[in-house]
Write a protein that holds these residues in place. Structure first.
Motif, short mmCIF file in Angstrom:
data_model
loop_
_atom_site.label_atom_id
_atom_site.label_comp_id
_atom_site.label_asym_id
_atom_site.label_seq_id
_atom_site.Cartn_x
_atom_site.Cartn_y
_atom_site.Cartn_z
N SER A 140 2.18 -37.96 55.05
CA SER A 140 1.39 -36.76 54.74
C SER A 140 2.00 -35.98 53.58
O SER A 140 1.38 -35.07 53.05
N THR A 237 -10.69 -39.92 71.11
CA THR A 237 -9.94 -40.39 69.94
C THR A 237 -9.50 -41.84 70.15
O THR A 237 -9.58 -42.67 69.24
N LEU A 250 -7.43 -42.47 59.80
CA LEU A 250 -6.77 -41.42 60.57
C LEU A 250 -7.48 -41.24 61.90
O LEU A 250 -8.71 -41.15 61.94
N THR A 252 -6.34 -38.79 65.04
CA THR A 252 -5.27 -37.89 65.48
C THR A 252 -5.82 -36.93 66.52
O THR A 252 -6.96 -36.46 66.37
N THR A 253 -5.05 -36.61 67.56
CA THR A 253 -5.50 -35.56 68.45
C THR A 253 -4.36 -34.59 68.81
O THR A 253 -3.20 -35.01 68.89
N SER A 315 -5.69 -34.37 56.58
CA SER A 315 -4.40 -35.06 56.75
C SER A 315 -3.22 -34.15 56.42
O SER A 315 -2.08 -34.45 56.80
N THR A 318 -1.63 -33.34 59.67
CA THR A 318 -1.32 -34.44 60.59
C THR A 318 0.10 -34.95 60.34
O THR A 318 0.83 -34.42 59.52
N TRP A 319 0.45 -35.99 61.07
CA TRP A 319 1.78 -36.58 60.97
C TRP A 319 2.84 -35.47 61.01
O TRP A 319 2.69 -34.53 61.78
N THR A 322 2.05 -31.51 60.91
CA THR A 322 1.75 -30.74 62.13
C THR A 322 2.98 -29.92 62.52
O THR A 322 2.88 -28.72 62.82
N HIS A 363 0.77 -34.20 70.43
CA HIS A 363 0.17 -34.47 69.12
C HIS A 363 0.25 -35.99 68.97
O HIS A 363 1.35 -36.54 68.80
N GLU A 365 -0.81 -39.56 67.14
CA GLU A 365 -1.29 -40.28 65.96
C GLU A 365 -1.49 -41.73 66.39
O GLU A 365 -0.52 -42.44 66.64
N THR A 367 -1.79 -45.49 65.94
CA THR A 367 -1.37 -46.43 64.90
C THR A 367 -1.55 -47.84 65.44
O THR A 367 -1.63 -48.03 66.66
#
Ligand SMILES: Cc1cc2nc3c(=O)[nH]c(=O)nc-3n(C[C@H](O)[C@H](O)[C@H](O)COP(=O)(O)OP(=O)(O)OC[C@H]3O[C@@H](n4cnc5c(N)ncnc54)[C@H](O)[C@@H]3O)c2cc1C
Length: 461
Positions: A140, A237, A250, A252-253, A315, A318-319, A322, A363, A365, A367
């Motif tokens: 990010s 998600t 992406l 993300t939640t 974004s 995110t990652w 956040t 949080h 992500e 992947t």
């Protein structure tokens, strides 16, 4: 470093590219280590004695000859956006600031970006898109971060839901390094050999060229979806993340109150709700919005993804961004890096909630980890003291949640150490005096104690 060392350095670079001013030494000896209250305390006083700013690979080679001959520790720096004090010099010496080596040499017709070490990922993305390609995955911090810093210090990011981590699917096609020896060798590593220096924190070679495999360009769109609670948001998600018919970058939640930390988004973030962010192919946007119906959720933001960017992207929240927003809102927060089970995540969430309540905020992500869609996570956690943080890490282990510990400053403790010792063996050969980022690969220091410096070591099993 001695006066003789400084005099020798002055014969290599002009004065304006040798930094000794205290304020600059301080900022160029730092990264985002302060995300961790543990590292913030432990690394506070670590400083380089000098920063050298080469502009060519030949100058880098000359600086290596100098450092080897005079036994000066060298810490390599890209853009300095790492999180674990990776480019903080713990043994003084010289910071090798490669920021000026930032050229993109070529985007090959078959989609490989050939770049200088500090070429910015954002610039590579832009150049690639112009000729029909794009980065497979990026952090990010991509606007600022350099490509070699990503290879040496990062792990993945936006795009990893499709392409996996940086280490997967041959994304890093080749790395060319200079060794730390009397006469530096230039070695091009490809295939399995890249793992000798990939994510080695600059401890065993100076990367002077990166060849990165790209993906065909997609036109992306961004969409945010709110659900009444984290459980519903996670279910939704996960369903999108696992649905291979969605082309995505992406998924993300965030549990509430994490969305409340995203100050610039508060005009549309609904209060007390869990939030999910997606980047999907723009022609699939309506399909994703339709999928929200009957899940109890609501679409609360939609925007095209423009490149070059105009305005903030989802974004940017995110990652590990956040964590940055969380820290801005409440400095007593910090983070962990977790891998939840693809099948048991819900029960792992329940156990963590029961033990830590609001001190452990989810949080996630999604992947693709070795081909399996996995709930990776960068939970926001409350720091009260080291014991409490250690308890969280230990408890995660007990319930089967993997942790890549971001509160340590050495490779073996960070959770991404390969047990085949490839990096250690490489260091024994490429940096026999242990001058590159000393202290960060503890196994090497131990091996030196056994045999003395700088005798070559037998190849480890
Ligand atoms: C807000 C925030 C969000 C982030 N998000 C992500 C994310 O999504 N994914 C992710 O993977 N990371 C993330 N990071 C970490 C970091 O931004 C990335 O890994 C980034 O790619 C590092 O690049 P850099 O140029 O800043 O490297 P630096 O911080 O300068 O260096 C990182 C490491 O690489 C070494 N290094 C640098 N250049 C070389 C070279 N030429 N040869 C050998 N070693 C070298 C350094 O010595 C250091 O150990 C985030 C960090 C922050 C602060």
């Amino acid at each position: 470093m001695t006066t003789a060392d400084f005099n020798a350095l002055a014969r290599i670079l002009p004065e304006d590219r040798i930094v000794t001013a205290a304020s600059q030494l301080e900022s160029l000896s730092r990264d985002f280590y302060w995300y961790s209250p543990v590292l913030k305390r432990d690394l506070a006083n670590k400083l380089a004695e000098v920063v050298a700013r080469p502009r060519t690979v030949e100058e880098v080679r000359e600086l290596i000859r100098f450092a080897y001959a005079r036994r000066v520790p060298v810490t390599i720096r890209g853009a300095g956006t790492g999180n674990y004090g990776q480019c903080i010099p713990t043994h003084g010496g010289m910071v090798l600031d490669l920021a000026s080596l930032d050229r993109i040499h070529e985007i090959t017709p078959d989609g490989v970006a050939v770049c200088d070490p500090a070429a910015r990922l954002g610039s590579i993305e832009q150049a690639a898109r112009q000729v029909g390609w794009e980065l497979r995955c990026y952090p990010s911090t991509f606007v600022k971060a350099g490509v070699a810093g990503f290879c040496a210090g990062g792990s993945g990011g936006i795009g990893s839901i499709t392409w996996g981590g940086l280490r997967e699917n041959g994304t890093v096609h080749a790395l060319t390094i200079l060794t730390m020896e009397a006469e530096p060798r230039e070695i091009r590593l490809s295939g399995q050999d890249i793992f000798k220096v990939l994510h080695a924190w600059g401890t065993n070679g100076v990367i002077v060229q990166v060849e990165l495999r790209l993906a065909p360009r997609t036109n992306w769109a961004q969409i945010a979806v709110a659900h009444p609670d984290f459980s519903a948001s996670f279910d939704f998600t996960e369903a999108i993340a696992r649905n291979e018919s969605f082309k995505k970058r992406l998924a993300t939640t965030f549990e509430w109150p994490i969305p409340s930390y995203f100050a610039p988004l508060q005009k549309w973030v609904p209060k007390d709700k869990a939030l999910a962010f997606f980047e999907v192919a723009d022609d699939q946007l309506q399909r994703l919005a339709d999928a929200v119906a009957n899940t109890g959720g609501e679409v609360c933001f939609v925007a095209p993804f423009t490149e070059p960017r105009r305005g903030p992207l989802l974004s940017d929240y995110t990652w590990n961004h956040t964590t940055l927003w969380a820290l801005k809102a409440d400095p007593s927060l910090t983070y962990l890096q977790c891998g939840f089970s693809p099948t048991e995540a819900r029960s792992q969430f329940r156990k963590l909630k029961a033990r830590y309540g609001a001190d452990f905020l989810f949080h996630v992500e999604f992947t693709k980890w070795e081909g399996v869609v996995t709930p990776g996570a960068i939970p926001v956690v409350r720091y009260t003291n080291d014991e409490y943080l250690q308890d969280m890490i230990r408890f995660c282990g007990e319930i089967g949640v993997g942790v890549a510990n971001p509160h340590v400053n050495f490779l073996e403790g960070s959770g991404r150490w390969r047990h085949d010792a490839a990096k250690l063996v490489a260091k024994q050969s490429y940096d026999p005096r242990g001058l590159l980022n000393p202290g960060k690969m503890r196994g090497f220091a131990a091996s030196l104690e056994q045999v003395g410096d700088p005798a070559p070591l037998p190849v480890a099993a």
